[in-house]
Design an enzyme around this catalytic site. Structure first.
Site, short mmCIF file in Angstrom:
data_model
loop_
_atom_site.label_atom_id
_atom_site.label_comp_id
_atom_site.label_asym_id
_atom_site.label_seq_id
_atom_site.Cartn_x
_atom_site.Cartn_y
_atom_site.Cartn_z
N GLU A 46 0.57 -56.05 36.44
CA GLU A 46 1.44 -55.04 35.81
C GLU A 46 2.92 -55.31 36.03
O GLU A 46 3.74 -55.09 35.13
CB GLU A 46 1.08 -53.64 36.32
CG GLU A 46 -0.24 -53.09 35.79
CD GLU A 46 -1.46 -53.64 36.51
OE1 GLU A 46 -1.29 -54.33 37.54
OE2 GLU A 46 -2.60 -53.40 36.05
N HIS A 89 -6.47 -41.70 38.36
CA HIS A 89 -6.48 -41.98 36.92
C HIS A 89 -6.13 -40.75 36.09
O HIS A 89 -6.51 -40.67 34.93
CB HIS A 89 -7.87 -42.49 36.48
CG HIS A 89 -8.14 -43.91 36.84
ND1 HIS A 89 -8.41 -44.31 38.12
CD2 HIS A 89 -8.16 -45.04 36.10
CE1 HIS A 89 -8.61 -45.62 38.14
NE2 HIS A 89 -8.47 -46.08 36.92
#
Ligand SMILES: Cc1ncc(C[n+]2csc(CCOP(=O)(O)OP(=O)(O)O)c2C)c(N)n1
Lengths: 324, 326
Positions: free
Chosen positions: B61, B130
């Protein structure tokens, strides 16, 4: 040594220009030039040897120690000095200073106050070359300290995976601030890590401008031809403190003296070209004079330039939106 | 003007296709976007149409965002998919110190036309790592724009505007929004990046919201309006950096009452900033205390019963309306 005379003069000009620039910064520091400044003295052969192989359209990313890279890429001395002076006429209009010096007009995409901040930027710049079918190569300068950032791993893996035209040039000057490379880095030669990414890695004597030049030439040519990324490690030494004002308690004066007296990249270069007589003494003197003139002009320019207007501080927070 | 019913995911896919067609310097990369077509199908088929300009990446990322900055500085217009906005912390230095700063600290020499697609918000039953709404972090970072679509149509319009922008834009798209249906104009849709929209006109009270949660607000409003026979003004912020102060202040001056409601945690949320703006600029017009509606100060738990207790919904909005309308 197979370089022609013009190239030799060019290399000398670039190394000495950086050296004299840095000496001038040192002289003015604490007076006209303020703020953190990390000097490149002793490492001139790296930026010069590498950038002498680049075209104007090629790109480089730099580090907190970025003056050398900026100048070697061909930056304008007036605009560079004016930036260090915090003037409106500087490259970054006084927004950047030493640690964020950039010269987009010659493909220098910015120094970086974040150690290891350049890896991904260089990789992305190389990605754009690939996507847009351009032939330009990107060079990412980084230090031995920076090589231990996670960004190194992510960027080099991505570049290797996508075969991007980027050369990562490690300036292994033995020290990261007060920490010796051997106390922070599990390998002696940082270029050895290239094997882990399946790419080429070369370690050279970074104070031998010819060694740097030749290795860089090979790797840059290959990258331009689509052969992908590589790591070039140049072993060198930082003669000045980490920053101007560094008390340097972590190393001995004799260590510095040893490098200064016996391994100065500019002296080594002069010795080599004098031995072959390829460049005459008047020609060498001519380069020195050119640089002194250029420097004097640049310093004067910086000194008489106007300071930025405080009300303009919020300018450039956002880029102008053009109708597209 | 004809409108066609579409799910959010498809509307944003159209935006991608149209912009990639229009401008060869636009490209997109992220994890699992070729074979999977993105977690919500928001990239499906794109690779077939645009080949190498659509790429799967390693799980890196930091590199994705950092390379996006470099790619943009070098003249590209990358769109980077972050998979889940919950992982945005990994990329934070690239956002904070590179993406947001490059244009300014180099004195305007380079620009960073980079779009980060960041699916955020509660992903039901996915629990703590999440299901976050982290957009508030980005309200006080100068140099970036932050937009949050609430419908398929403004999702398409905001994404297209983001891709055309000369500035870095974070596009927070709620995970629950991808399957939401809505009417989308058949002609070109471009939604301005810095303007709030009054989605429901009223005089009795102002509710400021954004993103997927706007749907919850509208549900509450429908019930309350029937009961009280008064009209409630609802503002969809659409952008939280910058915040369109003018639209909010104008409305509050008219209604004298304000609720700010979002899925994100209430403390330190966008609602706090909006409340402060109103307190500073329309204090004399406020007739009742400002109410913020948001999630409780807790990571999101797994068990559905616990989950419901921490998150917020139209019920909380309705309760807030009741307090202000009596
Ligand atoms: C991410 C980050 N960590 C720490 C620092 C503080 N810092 C600035 S320069 C430096 C040493 C860098 O060493 P190296 O990469 O070898 O470059 P050199 O200074 O030797 O040229 C450190 C620790 C920083 N600027 N950024």
């Amino acid at each position: 040594m197979t370089l022609n005379k013009d190239k030799l003069i060019d290399i000398y000009y670039n190394m000495l220009r950086i050296r004299r620039f840095e000496e001038t910064v040192k002289k003015k520091h604490g007076k006209q030039i303020i703020g953190p400044a990390h000097l490149y003295i002793g490492e001139e052969a790296v930026a010069t040897g590498v950038c002498s192989n680049l075209l104007r359209e090629d790109l480089v990313t730099s580090t907190h120690r970025g003056h050398g890279h900026t100048l070697a890429k061909g930056a304008n001395l007036r605009k560079a000095f004016a930036e260090l002076y915090g003037k409106e006429t500087g490259y970054c209009k006084g927004r950047g200073g030493s640690m964020h010096l950039a010269a987009f007009d010659v493909g220098m995409l910015g120094a970086n106050g974040v150690v290891g901040g350049g890896f991904n930027i260089a990789t992305g710049a190389a990605l754009t070359q690939q996507i847009l079918n351009k032939k330009n190569v990107v060079v990412c300068f980084f230090g031995d300290g920076a090589s231990n950032r996670g960004t190194f791993h992510e960027a080099v893996n991505l570049a290797a995976l996508w075969n991007l035209p980027v050369i990562y040039v490690c300036e292994n000057n033995g020290w990261a601030s007060t920490t010796n490379s051997l106390d922070s880095t599990a390998v002696v030669n940082i270029a050895d890590r290239a094997r882990g990414y399946g790419i080429k890695g070369i370690t050279v004597d970074g104070n031998d401008v010819f060694a740097v030049y030749n290795a860089a030439q090979k790797l840059i040519k290959a990258a331009r031809n689509g052969d992908g990324p590589a790591i070039l490690e140049a072993k060198t030494y930082r003669i000045e403190g980490h920053f101007l004002g560094d008390p340097q308690k972590y190393r001995t004066a004799s260590e510095v003296e040893e490098w200064k007296l016996n391994n100065d990249p500019i002296e080594r270069f002069l010795k080599a070209i004098r031995a072959t007589g390829e460049v005459s003494e008047p020609e060498i003197e001519n380069v020195k004079r050119r640089i002194e003139d250029e420097l004097e002009d640049a310093v004067q320019f910086a000194e008489r330039s106007i300071v930025p207007t405080p009300e303009d501080a919020l300018e450039d927070v956002y880029a102008k939106e053009a109708a597209r | 003007m004809t409108k066609v019913l579409k799910i959010f995911s498809d509307a944003t896919l159209e935006a991608m296709e149209e912009e990639m067609q229009r401008d060869p310097s636009v490209f997109v990369y992220g994890e699992d976007i070729i074979k999977q077509g993105g977690i919500w199908g928001q990239f499906k088929g794109l690779h077939n149409k645009f080949g190498d300009r659509v790429r799967d990446t390693p799980i890196s990322e930091t590199a994705l965002v950092g390379a996006g900055v470099g790619a943009a500085l070098a003249g590209g217009r990358p769109v980077v998919d972050l998979h889940y906005a919950d992982f945005i912390g990994i990329t934070m230095d690239e956002i904070l110190n590179q993406m947001a700063k490059a244009h300014y600290m180099f004195g305007g020499q380079g620009k960073v036309p980079l779009v980060l697609r960041a699916p955020d918000g509660v992903f039901p039953h996915a629990a703590a790592q999440h299901s976050q709404s982290l957009e508030t972090w980005f309200v006080s970072i100068p140099g970036i724009k932050v937009v949050i679509p609430s419908t398929p149509e403004n999702g398409k319009g905001l994404l297209k505007a983001a891709i055309r922008s000369n500035n870095p834009v974070i596009f927070f798209e709620n995970k629950k929004l991808f399957s939401v249906k809505g009417l989308v104009r058949d002609s070109e849709v471009i939604t301005p990046l810095d303007k709030a929209e009054i989605v429901h006109k009223g005089e009795a009270l102002t509710i400021v919201s954004y993103g997927y949660f706007l749907g919850e607000v509208l549900k509450a409003v429908e019930i309350a309006e029937k009961k009280h026979s008064s009209r409630i003004e609802v503002i969809d912020l659409r952008s939280i950096n910058p915040i369109d102060e003018e639209t909010i202040i104008k409305s509050v001056k008219k209604t004298g009452k304000l609720i700010i409601a979002h899925e994100a945690i209430k403390i330190g949320g966008v609602g706090s900033e909006v409340a402060a703006i109103v307190a500073e600029k329309a204090f004399d017009y406020i007739k009742k205390p400002i109410i913020r509606v948001g999630a409780k100060f807790s990571p999101l738990p797994f068990s559905p019963q616990l989950e419901e207790s921490v998150t917020t919904s139209s019920k909380d909005v309705l309760a807030a309306i009741e307090k202000l309308l009596v």
